[in-house]
Design an enzyme around this catalytic site. Structure first.
Site, short mmCIF file in Angstrom:
data_model
loop_
_atom_site.label_atom_id
_atom_site.label_comp_id
_atom_site.label_asym_id
_atom_site.label_seq_id
_atom_site.Cartn_x
_atom_site.Cartn_y
_atom_site.Cartn_z
N LYS A 123 12.10 8.43 2.54
CA LYS A 123 11.82 8.53 3.97
C LYS A 123 12.47 7.37 4.73
O LYS A 123 13.08 7.57 5.80
CB LYS A 123 10.31 8.54 4.21
CG LYS A 123 9.60 9.83 3.84
CD LYS A 123 8.11 9.70 4.05
CE LYS A 123 7.37 10.98 3.72
NZ LYS A 123 7.72 12.09 4.65
N LYS A 141 3.49 -2.28 -10.04
CA LYS A 141 2.66 -3.36 -10.59
C LYS A 141 2.66 -3.26 -12.11
O LYS A 141 2.52 -2.17 -12.66
CB LYS A 141 1.23 -3.21 -10.05
CG LYS A 141 0.38 -4.46 -10.19
CD LYS A 141 -0.95 -4.27 -9.48
CE LYS A 141 -1.69 -5.58 -9.31
NZ LYS A 141 -0.99 -6.49 -8.38
N ASP A 178 -2.07 -1.57 -4.54
CA ASP A 178 -0.68 -2.04 -4.60
C ASP A 178 -0.04 -1.73 -5.95
O ASP A 178 0.80 -2.48 -6.43
CB ASP A 178 -0.60 -3.54 -4.32
CG ASP A 178 -1.42 -4.38 -5.30
OD1 ASP A 178 -2.23 -3.81 -6.06
OD2 ASP A 178 -1.24 -5.61 -5.31
N LYS A 223 -0.08 -16.71 7.60
CA LYS A 223 -1.00 -17.38 6.69
C LYS A 223 -0.91 -18.89 6.89
O LYS A 223 0.07 -19.39 7.47
CB LYS A 223 -0.67 -17.02 5.23
CG LYS A 223 -0.97 -15.57 4.87
CD LYS A 223 -0.76 -15.34 3.38
CE LYS A 223 -1.12 -13.91 2.99
NZ LYS A 223 -0.97 -13.68 1.52
N SER A 255 -0.13 -21.09 4.94
CA SER A 255 1.06 -21.64 4.27
C SER A 255 2.31 -21.51 5.13
O SER A 255 3.31 -22.19 4.90
CB SER A 255 1.30 -20.91 2.95
OG SER A 255 1.61 -19.54 3.19
N GLU A 312 1.97 0.45 -1.06
CA GLU A 312 1.98 -0.75 -0.24
C GLU A 312 3.40 -1.03 0.23
O GLU A 312 4.34 -1.00 -0.57
CB GLU A 312 1.46 -1.96 -1.02
CG GLU A 312 1.40 -3.21 -0.15
CD GLU A 312 1.18 -4.49 -0.94
OE1 GLU A 312 0.23 -5.21 -0.61
OE2 GLU A 312 1.97 -4.76 -1.87
#
Length: 236
Positions: free
Chosen positions: A55, A80, A107, A147, A149, A174
């Site tokens: 897509k 994963k 995920d 974040k 960080s 994800e």
């Protein structure tokens, strides 16, 4: 735009990897059936990642034809790992089962979309979610709210139907959408925190530097995007 697809494992390879987790246990027939079910689940999620990847490729190609612009610089598909999947289930306190994987792990299949400009991040999100068979399940905007960080990226989880011989099944995928600059920064931070053996004090020191660089980089990307938009006004 380049889509990098993994050489995904087949059911025998996935089953073999899953069985390694049970090397110190006696494997009963029930365990074997459970592993086979998980292997089939992996194939389903691989198909879901491919659906979304296709897509996105089509949307990028259409935008190139209509507007002479490719919003997507490149993409990477990934699954994963089995070990990561099992570790995440344990961390969340769930037993190994297909039901728990589908209900609590979002995920398993993922795509990282790297764009040229910040506006392209939200353009890609909008175009994808406008498709009638794509449903938004989760959204975290770390560009609007980085974040601590300094990490910036847009994370969404979408559900897409995957058609198999037994019928259509919804699959969560994800999608991380970020600019080239954000991707470079995230890769360096990942290397600092997970791929090096330097002392914690140095990690904190370099992490502080990276935080400052993230802010500087964001400012540069905003300026470059503004320049790009100005140049577009002079197109024939």
């Amino acid at each position: 735009m380049i889509l990098e697809r993994q050489n995904f494992m087949n059911i025998n390879q996935i089953s073999a990897e899953l069985e390694k987790e049970f090397t110190n246990k006696s494997i009963e027939q029930e365990d074997i059936e459970k592993l086979q079910a998980l292997a089939r689940l992996y194939q389903l999620y691989q198909a879901g990642a491919n659906e979304i990847g296709t897509k996105l490729e089509n949307l990028d190609a259409e935008f190139q034809v209509n507007y002479d612009h490719n919003p997507i610089h490149h993409m990477e598909e990934r699954m994963k790992s089995v070990q990561s999947l099992l570790n995440k289930l344990v961390k969340k306190g769930y037993a190994l089962s297909v039901e728990n994987v589908r209900a609590h792990i979002f995920d398993i299949a993922g795509i990282r979309v790297v764009t040229n400009y910040i506006d392209d991040v939200y353009l890609i999100e909008k175009m994808l979610l406008n498709q009638s068979d794509v449903t938004l399940m989760q959204r975290k905007d770390y560009i609007a709210q980085p974040k601590t960080s300094g990490y910036r990226s847009l994370h969404i989880v979408v559900s897409v139907p995957v058609f198999q011989s037994t019928g259509s099944k919804p699959v969560n995928v994800e999608i991380q959408i970020r600019t080239v600059g954000m991707d470079m920064w995230a890769s360096l931070e990942h290397k600092l925190r997970y791929k090096t053996d330097i002392e914690a004090e140095l990690v904190d020191h370099y992490g502080a530097d990276l935080h400052d660089y993230a802010t500087e980089l964001s400012g540069i990307e905003i300026k470059m995007q503004a320049l790009y938009q100005k140049l577009n006004q002079y197109k024939n």
